[in-house]
Design an enzyme around this catalytic site. Structure first.
Site, PDB file in Angstrom:
ATOM      1  N   LYS A  67       0.828  -1.211   0.000  1.00 36.62           N
ATOM      2  CA  LYS A  67       0.000   0.000   0.000  1.00 36.62           C
ATOM      3  C   LYS A  67       0.859   1.255   0.000  1.00 36.62           C
ATOM      4  O   LYS A  67       0.447   2.295  -0.505  1.00 36.62           O
ATOM      5  CB  LYS A  67      -0.967  -0.006   1.186  1.00 36.62           C
ATOM      6  CG  LYS A  67      -2.131  -0.966   0.988  1.00 36.62           C
ATOM      7  CD  LYS A  67      -3.352  -0.575   1.810  1.00 36.62           C
ATOM      8  CE  LYS A  67      -4.551  -1.404   1.422  1.00 36.62           C
ATOM      9  NZ  LYS A  67      -5.717  -1.173   2.264  1.00 36.62           N
TER      10      LYS A  67
ATOM     11  N   LYS B 199     -11.738  -4.815  -5.944  1.00 36.59           N
ATOM     12  CA  LYS B 199     -12.489  -3.601  -6.294  1.00 36.59           C
ATOM     13  C   LYS B 199     -11.542  -2.499  -6.762  1.00 36.59           C
ATOM     14  O   LYS B 199     -11.949  -1.555  -7.407  1.00 36.59           O
ATOM     15  CB  LYS B 199     -13.374  -3.132  -5.141  1.00 36.59           C
ATOM     16  CG  LYS B 199     -12.780  -3.183  -3.778  1.00 36.59           C
ATOM     17  CD  LYS B 199     -13.891  -3.227  -2.712  1.00 36.59           C
ATOM     18  CE  LYS B 199     -13.371  -3.872  -1.429  1.00 36.59           C
ATOM     19  NZ  LYS B 199     -14.395  -4.440  -0.610  1.00 36.59           N
TER      20      LYS B 199
ATOM     21  N   LYS C  70      -5.685 -11.348  -7.996  1.00 34.69           N
ATOM     22  CA  LYS C  70      -7.013 -11.648  -7.466  1.00 34.69           C
ATOM     23  C   LYS C  70      -8.009 -10.548  -7.853  1.00 34.69           C
ATOM     24  O   LYS C  70      -7.623  -9.389  -8.031  1.00 34.69           O
ATOM     25  CB  LYS C  70      -6.975 -11.903  -5.960  1.00 34.69           C
ATOM     26  CG  LYS C  70      -6.849 -10.707  -5.077  1.00 34.69           C
ATOM     27  CD  LYS C  70      -7.093 -11.105  -3.615  1.00 34.69           C
ATOM     28  CE  LYS C  70      -7.291  -9.853  -2.784  1.00 34.69           C
ATOM     29  NZ  LYS C  70      -7.647 -10.094  -1.400  1.00 34.69           N
TER      30      LYS C  70
HETATM   31  P1  AMP Z   1     -11.086  -7.143   1.150  1.00 36.70           P
HETATM   32  O1  AMP Z   1     -12.102  -6.773   0.112  1.00 36.70           O
HETATM   33  O2  AMP Z   1      -9.696  -7.224   0.597  1.00 36.70           O
HETATM   34  O3  AMP Z   1     -11.231  -6.322   2.418  1.00 36.70           O
HETATM   35  O4  AMP Z   1     -11.391  -8.655   1.584  1.00 36.70           O
HETATM   36  C1  AMP Z   1     -12.499  -9.029   2.348  1.00 36.70           C
HETATM   37  C2  AMP Z   1     -12.601 -10.535   2.381  1.00 36.70           C
HETATM   38  O5  AMP Z   1     -12.871 -11.024   1.056  1.00 36.70           O
HETATM   39  C3  AMP Z   1     -11.327 -11.255   2.832  1.00 36.70           C
HETATM   40  O6  AMP Z   1     -11.683 -12.391   3.603  1.00 36.70           O
HETATM   41  C4  AMP Z   1     -10.657 -11.670   1.542  1.00 36.70           C
HETATM   42  O7  AMP Z   1      -9.834 -12.817   1.704  1.00 36.70           O
HETATM   43  C5  AMP Z   1     -11.864 -11.962   0.647  1.00 36.70           C
HETATM   44  N1  AMP Z   1     -11.556 -11.702  -0.759  1.00 36.70           N
HETATM   45  C6  AMP Z   1     -11.319 -10.491  -1.335  1.00 36.70           C
HETATM   46  N2  AMP Z   1     -11.081 -10.621  -2.660  1.00 36.70           N
HETATM   47  C7  AMP Z   1     -11.160 -11.946  -2.938  1.00 36.70           C
HETATM   48  C8  AMP Z   1     -11.005 -12.734  -4.125  1.00 36.70           C
HETATM   49  N3  AMP Z   1     -10.736 -12.171  -5.300  1.00 36.70           N
HETATM   50  N4  AMP Z   1     -11.161 -14.076  -4.043  1.00 36.70           N
HETATM   51  C9  AMP Z   1     -11.447 -14.657  -2.857  1.00 36.70           C
HETATM   52  N5  AMP Z   1     -11.603 -13.981  -1.691  1.00 36.70           N
HETATM   53  C10 AMP Z   1     -11.461 -12.650  -1.722  1.00 36.70           C
END
Ligand code: AMP
Length: 331
Positions: A116, A201, A198
């Site tokens: 970040k 957003k 991955k």
């Molecule tokens: P974040 O949006 O990065 O705050 O992630 C929130 C939750 O969603 C966490 O448990 C991540 O591991 C899961 N997550 C986010 N993006 C993915 C993705 N592309 N595939 C699987 N899990 C995801």
């Protein structure tokens, strides 16, 4: 929450944008399943979002949208605690305390901080650096037994465990040391435009990421444009990240195995398969979208849900915070 004593599972999600298909298949869908097995504590980690600048009206909308979307996915407020982090002041207070039991060196080694800092090089604020202490507070306040984590968050959970062990070494029996919970099913969803990354957003290419609330025609368009590899057979193969990702998404929403999918699409090309994946995702998201629309139109109901949960969260977390403060020597 039910009166029967179950183990506690805790997870937070940042409401920093709309909920993605990756969040749903990789995290929220597992939360829904976990509600019967555990006493679940879930929250929107809105305090974490301000490590990156937010626009106030957009931030308000994101928080409420995320709350409604997650309820729409199947979180049941009758049996699960689902609150908003910034409404529960114990989180920020314990985070300060834990900052004093966390080493500069430990925080410097966090890969998320390093990533970040590169991405937001104009705003490497102290919050970005001490983010893991707040995350440790989020978890330790509720004496959680388990934290469901993806591989990307393992390092943070390890640090939480180290902080808890260090604190308990100085002042015994304050925090439960949580374990990682690796869900039996948990798809890792990759970007539709760059399947080596991955789905996120923050993907620069909007077509790479499917949002839970995307209209059906937008979802179809994103899948039809999904990047695939050279070749045309629908077969899961090492190195074919694009088609492998589509097979896994299709499997995650239909419940079919990779082998079954390969059999069903034997002799068909990528084009047919992309359409089928798009349609399956649209169908899987249809009831969620409908429920979201119903909930977001009823702001009073949503407010009632989170206010009740916020109060319970405050009550539970205050017990842990007070115990920690007393042991440290505050009067
Ligand atoms: P974040 O949006 O990065 O705050 O992630 C929130 C939750 O969603 C966490 O448990 C991540 O591991 C899961 N997550 C986010 N993006 C993915 C993705 N592309 N595939 C699987 N899990 C995801």
């Amino acid at each position: 929450m039910e009166t029967e004593k179950k183990q506690i599972a805790l997870s937070l999600i940042q409401p920093s944008g709309t909920i993605t298909l990756g969040n749903y298949l990789g995290a929220i869908r597992n939360w829904v399943k976990m509600q019967d097995e555990f006493d679940c504590v879930f929250a929107l980690a809105d305090l974490h979002t301000i490590t990156v600048r937010q626009e106030p009206p957009k931030m308000r909308k994101n928080i409420l949208d995320a709350y409604a979307s997650i309820l729409a996915c199947g979180i049941d407020v009758e049996k699960t605690l689902f609150f908003i982090q910034s409404h529960v002041p114990t989180h920020a207070e314990l985070a300060w305390i834990l900052n004093c039991y966390t080493q500069f060196g430990e925080l410097s080694r966090m890969t998320q901080f390093k990533d970040k800092s590169v991405k937001h090089s104009d705003n490497i604020n102290a919050g970005l650096f001490t983010y893991p202490s707040l995350m440790a507070a989020d978890i330790l306040l509720y004496q959680a037994d388990y934290v469901p984590v993806g591989a990307d968050q393992m390092q943070h959970l390890e640090l939480t465990r180290d902080i808890a062990n260090r604190f308990n070494g100085l002042y015994p029996n304050v925090f439960k040391v949580p374990k990682a919970y690796i869900p039996k099913t948990g798809a890792r969803v990759m970007s539709l435009q760059d399947p080596s990354k991955k789905m996120s957003k923050s993907d620069e290419n909007a077509n790479g990421c499917v949002h839970l609330l995307d209209p059906p025609e937008v979802i179809m368009k994103k899948f039809k444009r999904a990047v695939t590899d050279s070749g045309s057979c629908v077969r899961y193969e090492e190195g074919k990240d694009g088609i492998n990702n589509l097979i896994d998404i299709y499997g995650a929403v239909t419940g079919l195995s990779r082998e079954q999918i390969e059999r069903d699409f034997d002799g068909k090309g990528y084009g047919d398969f992309k359409t089928a994946v798009g349609e399956a995702v649209v169908e899987a998201l249809r009831p969620i979208k409908a429920e979201y629309e119903r909930l977001i139109a009823d702001k009073a109901y949503l407010e009632g849900c989170y206010k009740k949960a916020d109060e319970i969260a405050l009550r539970i977390s205050t017990r842990t915070l007070n115990k920690a403060k007393k042991k440290i020597g505050f009067i």
